[in-house]
Design a protein around this motif. Structure first.
Motif, PDB file in Angstrom:
ATOM      1  N   GLY A   1      36.402  61.004  30.363  1.00 63.65           N
ATOM      2  CA  GLY A   1      35.277  59.838  30.687  1.00 63.65           C
ATOM      3  C   GLY A   1      35.354  59.944  32.266  1.00 63.65           C
ATOM      4  O   GLY A   1      34.380  59.329  32.787  1.00 63.65           O
ATOM      5  N   LYS A   2      36.541  59.888  32.845  1.00 67.23           N
ATOM      6  CA  LYS A   2      36.587  59.902  34.156  1.00 67.23           C
ATOM      7  C   LYS A   2      35.901  60.952  34.973  1.00 67.23           C
ATOM      8  O   LYS A   2      35.155  60.666  36.045  1.00 67.23           O
ATOM      9  CB  LYS A   2      37.927  59.847  34.862  1.00 67.23           C
ATOM     10  CG  LYS A   2      38.309  59.463  36.125  1.00 67.23           C
ATOM     11  CD  LYS A   2      39.720  59.498  36.517  1.00 67.23           C
ATOM     12  CE  LYS A   2      40.391  59.148  37.764  1.00 67.23           C
ATOM     13  NZ  LYS A   2      41.419  58.907  38.296  1.00 67.23           N
TER      14      LYS A   2
ATOM     15  N   TYR B   1      32.206  60.069  34.559  1.00 62.35           N
ATOM     16  CA  TYR B   1      32.042  58.913  35.472  1.00 62.35           C
ATOM     17  C   TYR B   1      31.840  59.401  36.864  1.00 62.35           C
ATOM     18  O   TYR B   1      30.936  58.950  37.762  1.00 62.35           O
ATOM     19  CB  TYR B   1      33.070  57.871  35.461  1.00 62.35           C
ATOM     20  CG  TYR B   1      32.943  57.020  36.592  1.00 62.35           C
ATOM     21  CD1 TYR B   1      32.053  55.869  36.353  1.00 62.35           C
ATOM     22  CD2 TYR B   1      33.614  56.809  37.622  1.00 62.35           C
ATOM     23  CE1 TYR B   1      31.901  54.722  37.267  1.00 62.35           C
ATOM     24  CE2 TYR B   1      33.501  55.786  38.660  1.00 62.35           C
ATOM     25  CZ  TYR B   1      32.748  54.920  38.387  1.00 62.35           C
ATOM     26  OH  TYR B   1      32.504  53.874  39.346  1.00 62.35           O
ATOM     27  N   ARG B   2      32.477  60.525  37.484  1.00 63.21           N
ATOM     28  CA  ARG B   2      32.583  61.187  38.572  1.00 63.21           C
ATOM     29  C   ARG B   2      31.102  61.861  38.850  1.00 63.21           C
ATOM     30  O   ARG B   2      30.428  61.517  40.005  1.00 63.21           O
ATOM     31  CB  ARG B   2      33.741  61.782  39.020  1.00 63.21           C
ATOM     32  CG  ARG B   2      33.613  62.551  40.344  1.00 63.21           C
ATOM     33  CD  ARG B   2      35.095  63.138  40.928  1.00 63.21           C
ATOM     34  NE  ARG B   2      34.640  63.782  42.015  1.00 63.21           N
ATOM     35  CZ  ARG B   2      34.537  63.266  43.125  1.00 63.21           C
ATOM     36  NH1 ARG B   2      34.482  62.064  43.373  1.00 63.21           N
ATOM     37  NH2 ARG B   2      34.551  64.468  44.188  1.00 63.21           N
TER      38      ARG B   2
ATOM     39  N   LEU C   1      28.396  61.015  37.244  1.00 60.49           N
ATOM     40  CA  LEU C   1      27.274  60.257  37.379  1.00 60.49           C
ATOM     41  C   LEU C   1      27.385  59.570  38.812  1.00 60.49           C
ATOM     42  O   LEU C   1      26.166  59.729  39.363  1.00 60.49           O
ATOM     43  CB  LEU C   1      27.426  59.035  36.474  1.00 60.49           C
ATOM     44  CG  LEU C   1      27.240  59.146  35.060  1.00 60.49           C
ATOM     45  CD1 LEU C   1      27.945  58.273  33.824  1.00 60.49           C
ATOM     46  CD2 LEU C   1      25.755  59.073  34.786  1.00 60.49           C
ATOM     47  N   THR C   2      28.485  59.217  39.266  1.00 58.59           N
ATOM     48  CA  THR C   2      28.334  58.593  40.831  1.00 58.59           C
ATOM     49  C   THR C   2      27.900  59.542  41.785  1.00 58.59           C
ATOM     50  O   THR C   2      27.329  59.387  42.836  1.00 58.59           O
ATOM     51  CB  THR C   2      29.778  57.891  41.014  1.00 58.59           C
ATOM     52  OG1 THR C   2      30.785  59.255  41.016  1.00 58.59           O
ATOM     53  CG2 THR C   2      29.884  56.739  40.158  1.00 58.59           C
TER      54      THR C   2
ATOM     55  N   GLN D   1      22.780  59.302  31.885  1.00 53.83           N
ATOM     56  CA  GLN D   1      22.903  57.853  31.618  1.00 53.83           C
ATOM     57  C   GLN D   1      22.749  57.565  30.216  1.00 53.83           C
ATOM     58  O   GLN D   1      23.636  56.920  29.619  1.00 53.83           O
ATOM     59  CB  GLN D   1      21.963  57.108  32.482  1.00 53.83           C
ATOM     60  CG  GLN D   1      22.471  57.015  33.975  1.00 53.83           C
ATOM     61  CD  GLN D   1      21.566  56.426  34.876  1.00 53.83           C
ATOM     62  OE1 GLN D   1      20.457  56.299  34.549  1.00 53.83           O
ATOM     63  NE2 GLN D   1      22.069  55.776  36.235  1.00 53.83           N
TER      64      GLN D   1
ATOM     65  N   TYR E   1      35.843  53.974  31.678  1.00 58.61           N
ATOM     66  CA  TYR E   1      35.185  54.531  32.590  1.00 58.61           C
ATOM     67  C   TYR E   1      33.576  54.349  32.604  1.00 58.61           C
ATOM     68  O   TYR E   1      32.619  53.787  33.368  1.00 58.61           O
ATOM     69  CB  TYR E   1      35.505  55.827  33.208  1.00 58.61           C
ATOM     70  CG  TYR E   1      36.717  56.124  33.577  1.00 58.61           C
ATOM     71  CD1 TYR E   1      37.235  55.745  35.010  1.00 58.61           C
ATOM     72  CD2 TYR E   1      38.117  56.434  32.882  1.00 58.61           C
ATOM     73  CE1 TYR E   1      38.499  55.852  35.545  1.00 58.61           C
ATOM     74  CE2 TYR E   1      39.086  56.530  33.403  1.00 58.61           C
ATOM     75  CZ  TYR E   1      39.348  56.362  34.573  1.00 58.61           C
ATOM     76  OH  TYR E   1      40.958  56.253  35.215  1.00 58.61           O
ATOM     77  N   LEU E   2      33.018  54.794  31.245  1.00 59.22           N
ATOM     78  CA  LEU E   2      31.834  55.046  31.140  1.00 59.22           C
ATOM     79  C   LEU E   2      31.337  53.532  30.422  1.00 59.22           C
ATOM     80  O   LEU E   2      29.930  53.272  30.805  1.00 59.22           O
ATOM     81  CB  LEU E   2      31.494  55.942  30.019  1.00 59.22           C
ATOM     82  CG  LEU E   2      31.871  57.245  30.436  1.00 59.22           C
ATOM     83  CD1 LEU E   2      31.629  58.374  29.419  1.00 59.22           C
ATOM     84  CD2 LEU E   2      31.379  57.710  31.600  1.00 59.22           C
TER      85      LEU E   2
ATOM     86  N   TYR F   1      32.536  50.834  31.912  1.00 63.19           N
ATOM     87  CA  TYR F   1      32.474  50.086  33.263  1.00 63.19           C
ATOM     88  C   TYR F   1      31.174  50.718  33.994  1.00 63.19           C
ATOM     89  O   TYR F   1      30.570  49.713  34.674  1.00 63.19           O
ATOM     90  CB  TYR F   1      33.576  50.755  34.083  1.00 63.19           C
ATOM     91  CG  TYR F   1      33.607  49.932  35.700  1.00 63.19           C
ATOM     92  CD1 TYR F   1      33.568  48.886  35.832  1.00 63.19           C
ATOM     93  CD2 TYR F   1      33.182  51.010  36.580  1.00 63.19           C
ATOM     94  CE1 TYR F   1      33.269  48.420  37.110  1.00 63.19           C
ATOM     95  CE2 TYR F   1      33.086  50.736  38.010  1.00 63.19           C
ATOM     96  CZ  TYR F   1      32.900  49.660  38.397  1.00 63.19           C
ATOM     97  OH  TYR F   1      32.777  48.925  39.619  1.00 63.19           O
ATOM     98  N   TYR F   2      30.737  51.918  33.846  1.00 68.66           N
ATOM     99  CA  TYR F   2      29.389  52.440  34.555  1.00 68.66           C
ATOM    100  C   TYR F   2      28.415  51.494  33.955  1.00 68.66           C
ATOM    101  O   TYR F   2      27.549  51.247  34.797  1.00 68.66           O
ATOM    102  CB  TYR F   2      29.396  53.987  34.032  1.00 68.66           C
ATOM    103  CG  TYR F   2      28.101  54.516  34.888  1.00 68.66           C
ATOM    104  CD1 TYR F   2      28.058  54.940  36.333  1.00 68.66           C
ATOM    105  CD2 TYR F   2      26.844  54.520  34.147  1.00 68.66           C
ATOM    106  CE1 TYR F   2      27.028  55.188  36.899  1.00 68.66           C
ATOM    107  CE2 TYR F   2      25.733  54.721  34.757  1.00 68.66           C
ATOM    108  CZ  TYR F   2      26.052  55.240  36.155  1.00 68.66           C
ATOM    109  OH  TYR F   2      24.709  55.974  36.602  1.00 68.66           O
ATOM    110  N   ARG F   3      28.333  51.302  32.528  1.00 68.47           N
ATOM    111  CA  ARG F   3      27.188  50.684  31.680  1.00 68.47           C
ATOM    112  C   ARG F   3      27.006  49.143  32.466  1.00 68.47           C
ATOM    113  O   ARG F   3      26.027  48.575  32.529  1.00 68.47           O
ATOM    114  CB  ARG F   3      27.165  50.646  30.556  1.00 68.47           C
ATOM    115  CG  ARG F   3      27.157  52.081  30.004  1.00 68.47           C
ATOM    116  CD  ARG F   3      26.683  52.012  28.471  1.00 68.47           C
ATOM    117  NE  ARG F   3      27.608  51.368  27.684  1.00 68.47           N
ATOM    118  CZ  ARG F   3      28.633  51.881  27.025  1.00 68.47           C
ATOM    119  NH1 ARG F   3      29.132  53.107  27.249  1.00 68.47           N
ATOM    120  NH2 ARG F   3      29.319  51.065  26.003  1.00 68.47           N
TER     121      ARG F   3
END
Length: 260
Positions: free
Chosen positions: A53-54, A57-58, A60-61, A103, A113-114, A116-118
């Motif tokens: 997930g990390k 997440y990276r 995505l960012t 997304q 992590y994901l 948190y992203y949402r």
């Protein structure tokens, strides 16, 4: 002979050998760092059968950073080489679609992590509840996730916010420590009218971030007491030293800041 031309850190070589990784990106030198970081992260994910997930997440960012940069670049009109402007506009459109697809792919993920992203991107309250539960159960240990949760609790549960900030300070490595975390804890002490600790943490932030600050405004926290400010300036430098050496959890500052 040039060594390393096919090394995985070389974004040009990655694009040459893996054209699908770069198909939605632009071709000129704009957004050089954002583009390079995204390419290398995509290549890493390609080599990883089950990305964490990390890692996603990276991805995505980094895609967000690239998309924002190329959006700005697409607005710069190239008078002579109009095809470059068109290429950037194409890249912005395609990278927007790539971001939307990525997304959408994480909407049901339970990874912290994901989740948190949402929450952070879409104000997803269900995601927030999942995150709060995971933190309460001790399943979140990354300071990059704990720090925004500390900020979340600043108004509703100051004691928990303080505990989380101090946990973040204790477990974050010097390289990942964000000076803005100091301001988060400073804001808590300001709410409690503990202006000496507010000054101490704010000054430590200034020292770590090298930001310019109005000294009269800083002194106003201490009612203009220059002697006290000088003493706290020295304390702030020692606090920064303890963070920069990774020794905060063994320092006197952990005890000092934990006091009510």
């Amino acid at each position: 002979m040039l060594f390393g031309c096919d090394y995985s850190g070389n974004s040009d070589a990655i694009c040459k050998n893996n054209p699908e990784i770069c198909a939605d990106l632009h071709h000129d030198s704009w957004c050089f760092y954002e583009k390079g970081d995204l390419i290398r992260q995509r290549y890493q994910l390609k080599q990883t059968p089950l990305p964490t997930g990390k890692q996603v997440y990276r991805q995505l960012t980094l895609l967000e950073d690239y998309n924002h940069c190329i959006e700005l670049a697409a607005g710069v009109k190239h008078i002579i080489h109009k095809e470059r402007t068109n290429d950037r506009a194409r890249a912005f459109g395609l990278s927007s679609q790539s971001l939307a697809r990525l997304q959408a792919s994480i909407q049901s993920s339970q990874d912290p992590y994901l989740v948190y992203y949402r929450w952070s991107r879409f104000n997803d309250q269900a995601a927030l509840n999942l995150l709060l539960t995971a933190q309460a159960e001790g399943k979140i240990t990354d300071p990059q996730l704990l720090a925004p949760m500390a900020a979340y609790y600043l108004k509703s549960d100051p004691a928990r916010a303080k505990a989380l900030y101090l946990e973040v300070f204790s477990i974050a490595s010097p390289s990942e420590f964000d000076p803005d975390w100091l301001l988060g804890l400073a804001s808590l002490y300001r709410q409690q009218q503990d202006l000496e600790k507010t000054y101490l943490l704010s000054k430590a932030n200034v020292l770590m971030s090298k930001q310019k600050v109005s000294q009269p405004q800083m002194l106003a926290l201490l009612n203009g007491n220059k002697e006290l400010a000088q003493m706290l300036d020295q304390e702030a430098q020692q606090l920064v030293d303890s963070i920069s050496s990774g020794d905060f959890k063994h320092s006197r500052f952990l005890t000092l800041l934990a006091k009510d």
